[in-house]
Scaffold this active site. Sequence first.
Site, mmCIF file in Angstrom:
data_model
loop_
_atom_site.group_PDB
_atom_site.id
_atom_site.type_symbol
_atom_site.label_atom_id
_atom_site.label_comp_id
_atom_site.label_asym_id
_atom_site.label_seq_id
_atom_site.Cartn_x
_atom_site.Cartn_y
_atom_site.Cartn_z
ATOM 1 C CE1 TYR A 195 -2.409 3.225 2.589
ATOM 2 C CE2 TYR A 195 -3.706 2.524 0.698
ATOM 3 C CZ TYR A 195 -3.467 3.423 1.715
ATOM 4 O OH TYR A 195 -4.289 4.527 1.871
ATOM 5 C CG ASP A 243 5.821 3.371 0.620
ATOM 6 O OD1 ASP A 243 4.623 3.177 0.336
ATOM 7 O OD2 ASP A 243 6.179 4.024 1.634
ATOM 8 C CE LYS A 254 2.465 4.611 7.957
ATOM 9 N NZ LYS A 254 1.082 4.573 8.434
#
Length: 429
Positions: free
Chosen positions: A145, A240, A268
């Site tokens: 994702y 990623d 994050k």
Amino acid sequence: MIQYQRSSALFAKAKNVIPGGVNSPVRAFKAVGGTPIFLTHAKGAYLYDEDKNRYIDYIASWGPMILGHAHPQVVEAIQKRAEKGTSYGIPTALETQIAKQALSMVPHMDQIRFVNSGTEACMSAVRLARGYTGRDKIIKFAGCYHGHADAFLIQAGSGAVTFGSPNSPGVTAGTAQDTLLAQYNNLEQVKEIFASNPEQIAAIIVEPVAGNMGCVLPKEGFLEGLRQLCDTHGTLLIFDEVMTGFRLAPGGAQEYLGIRADMATYGKVIGGGLPVGAFAARKEIMQFLAPVGPVYQAGTLSGNPLAMTAGLTMLELLANHPETYTSLDEKTAYLHQEMVPLLEQKGIPYQINRLGSMISLHFTDTPVVDFDSAATGDNDNFKKYFHGMLQRGVYLPPSAFESYFLNDAISKKDLEYTLEVFNETLKSL
Ligand code: KE4
């Protein structure tokens, strides 16, 4: 029995004004059933809900809160900065400071651009890779994702070339045709895609350690193989690192696994709990980005001093306390080693995948190495497991397709309590 009256009432009210009562779907407990708890606050390793229940937190806001909630130094830095104004839309020296701090920690990257989420970072990185290479197609992996940009909401299409098809309404077939799908850890499929699309692949985007199928590790040689294929075909390798960045090591997966990416995306942890994303690459690639180069990318709140302050404080705390990583790894390894005998005693089929402070438990006897094997997990057991732990004051990710994220405020006592209730909960499976 933990009561959720107030959370239930708040959830009903929220659903009147917010779709599904949440601002991000996974929070609605669709995968595990029941009513999501609503929090009043969080501190250190603990979450406190509206019904005055306390939980040990194993999601850390899906990664950012690696040092625990409301870390005093981060809170103080935010409070002080807010008094100077929160966003100007005008450059500050602070942005240069956090850029240098981040670049001093991650290998192989010369420049970085800050944005406001992991999605924005990954979306922008793909556009930059397309602009830099002059090619249209990208390869991603089923189960990985990269945020909710159209190019990523694609599932494996039919046909040998595994071209994509939209996995959400609103994503056009036109978009889907430029995203090619392979199975995680399947290098042969990636080779086939290159062979079927010569000189057309701008980038491979991959979670170097996957966290969106549960935690799934790269097989020996997988990432090295992607690196080689990219070098052979003039394709950019995008890591990623929205989850792994600054979590597996100060330099993320690039450092931890010793593999060089051409571009890396962050989110994050880099924001210290405020909305920050970023993408980085060597200078010759980043120079293609506006206002220097032709690839457009922009953002009103990008680099705002409040979020930069939270992010910089977090990065400095991590850079100045490398023992945090050892502590996180040790706590996660302890949890793992103590869970095994409890599962074995009950003869429950399971897999535990772990790397650093990322870990996940799957109720299957099939090794979980990609999305299809992750999907063999017994979801009924997972639901009972999730609610059994929640009922006993332990908050796990409300989906079998997520990784746990430990925070360093979790104590040995918290781990022992977690294992105690884990043993209790297994009896109900
Ligand atoms: P955001 O746009 O949510 O900040 O980041 C998107 C993203 C990009 N890359 C990876 C590897 C990610 O894990 C994420 C977001 N992670 C999810 C958890 N699986 C966020 C939780 C949510 O969607 O609410």
